[in-house]
Design a protein around this motif. Structure first.
Motif, PDB file in Angstrom:
ATOM      1  N   HIS A  91       0.902  -1.283  -0.171  1.00 38.81           N
ATOM      2  CA  HIS A  91      -0.093  -0.035  -0.051  1.00 38.81           C
ATOM      3  C   HIS A  91       0.851   1.406   0.034  1.00 38.81           C
ATOM      4  CE1 HIS A  91      -2.635  -3.257   1.833  1.00 38.81           C
ATOM      5  NE2 HIS A  91      -3.419  -2.589   0.927  1.00 38.81           N
ATOM      6  N   PRO A  92       1.700   1.542  -0.997  1.00 40.06           N
ATOM      7  CA  PRO A  92       2.706   2.593  -0.936  1.00 40.06           C
ATOM      8  C   PRO A  92       1.850   4.020  -1.191  1.00 40.06           C
ATOM      9  CG  PRO A  92       3.046   1.317  -2.623  1.00 40.06           C
ATOM     10  CD  PRO A  92       2.238   0.527  -1.975  1.00 40.06           C
ATOM     11  N   GLU A  93       1.187   3.803  -1.799  1.00 42.15           N
ATOM     12  CA  GLU A  93       0.244   5.245  -2.401  1.00 42.15           C
ATOM     13  C   GLU A  93      -0.739   5.501  -1.058  1.00 42.15           C
ATOM     14  OE1 GLU A  93       0.478   7.006  -4.847  1.00 42.15           O
ATOM     15  OE2 GLU A  93       2.042   5.598  -5.423  1.00 42.15           O
ATOM     16  N   GLU A  94      -1.159   4.731  -0.037  1.00 40.49           N
ATOM     17  CA  GLU A  94      -1.923   5.049   1.188  1.00 40.49           C
ATOM     18  C   GLU A  94      -0.842   5.722   1.944  1.00 40.49           C
ATOM     19  OE1 GLU A  94      -5.078   2.401   2.389  1.00 40.49           O
ATOM     20  OE2 GLU A  94      -4.642   1.177   0.583  1.00 40.49           O
ATOM     21  N   LEU A  95       0.447   5.265   1.958  1.00 42.42           N
ATOM     22  CA  LEU A  95       1.117   5.866   2.836  1.00 42.42           C
ATOM     23  C   LEU A  95       1.557   7.022   2.493  1.00 42.42           C
ATOM     24  CD1 LEU A  95       3.602   2.521   3.620  1.00 42.42           C
ATOM     25  CD2 LEU A  95       2.087   3.995   5.235  1.00 42.42           C
ATOM     26  N   LYS A  96       1.916   7.430   1.393  1.00 42.44           N
ATOM     27  CA  LYS A  96       2.221   8.600   0.588  1.00 42.44           C
ATOM     28  C   LYS A  96       1.095   9.697   0.969  1.00 42.44           C
ATOM     29  CE  LYS A  96       3.520  10.636  -3.687  1.00 42.44           C
ATOM     30  NZ  LYS A  96       3.622  10.562  -5.077  1.00 42.44           N
ATOM     31  N   ASP A  97      -0.083   9.055   0.666  1.00 45.31           N
ATOM     32  CA  ASP A  97      -1.356   9.976   0.924  1.00 45.31           C
ATOM     33  C   ASP A  97      -1.237  10.672   2.362  1.00 45.31           C
ATOM     34  OD1 ASP A  97      -1.998   9.769  -1.690  1.00 45.31           O
ATOM     35  OD2 ASP A  97      -3.769   8.477  -1.204  1.00 45.31           O
ATOM     36  N   LEU A  98      -1.011   9.677   3.199  1.00 43.35           N
ATOM     37  CA  LEU A  98      -1.176  10.232   4.586  1.00 43.35           C
ATOM     38  C   LEU A  98      -0.001  10.931   5.269  1.00 43.35           C
ATOM     39  CD1 LEU A  98      -2.391   7.038   6.455  1.00 43.35           C
ATOM     40  CD2 LEU A  98      -3.679   9.480   6.453  1.00 43.35           C
ATOM     41  N   PHE A  99       1.256  10.395   4.443  1.00 45.26           N
ATOM     42  CA  PHE A  99       2.586  11.039   5.135  1.00 45.26           C
ATOM     43  C   PHE A  99       3.382  11.834   4.284  1.00 45.26           C
ATOM     44  CE2 PHE A  99       1.328   7.336   7.726  1.00 45.26           C
ATOM     45  CZ  PHE A  99       1.030   7.962   8.836  1.00 45.26           C
ATOM     46  N   GLY A 100       2.973  11.709   2.828  1.00 47.10           N
ATOM     47  CA  GLY A 100       3.844  12.454   2.196  1.00 47.10           C
ATOM     48  C   GLY A 100       5.040  11.579   1.529  1.00 47.10           C
ATOM     49  N   PRO A 101       5.762  11.969   0.716  1.00 44.25           N
ATOM     50  CA  PRO A 101       6.994  11.452  -0.017  1.00 44.25           C
ATOM     51  C   PRO A 101       7.994  10.725   0.985  1.00 44.25           C
ATOM     52  CG  PRO A 101       6.811  13.509  -0.841  1.00 44.25           C
ATOM     53  CD  PRO A 101       5.764  13.379   0.015  1.00 44.25           C
TER      54      PRO A 101
END
Length: 92
Positions: A82-92
């Motif tokens: 789920h890399p996109e969900e992590l990015k959505d919550l915490f940014g790059p």
């Protein structure tokens, strides 16, 4: 199932107080929280509860202004899936 929220922990118990599910995420360094333990009772596995726990932990970590890291094998795999969900919550 009702999830209960504590600092650095989300869990569920049955009506008798038996632990059914748990995830812990202690602060490890300034601004970081380690998802280090995920447990789901065998009778409840395969129903998406571990996924729900990770999402609840990540939400709590984000609300606390921290960043997540995972050492629990389930959470490590979840992060990879789920890399996109992590990015959505915490940014790059």
């Amino acid at each position: 199932m009702i999830l209960h929220y504590e600092k650095e922990r989300v869990y569920a118990k049955d009506e008798n107080g038996m632990l059914l599910a748990e995830i812990t995420f202690p602060e490890t360094a300034d601004g970081w929280a380690d998802i280090d333990h995920t447990f789901v009772d065998p009778s409840l596995r395969g129903q998406g509860l571990a996924d729900k726990l990770v999402r609840a932990a990540l939400q709590q970590i984000a609300e606390a202004g921290k960043r997540p890291v995972a050492t629990c094998p389930y959470a490590v795999n979840w992060f990879e899936q789920h890399p996109e969900e992590l990015k959505d919550l915490f940014g790059p």
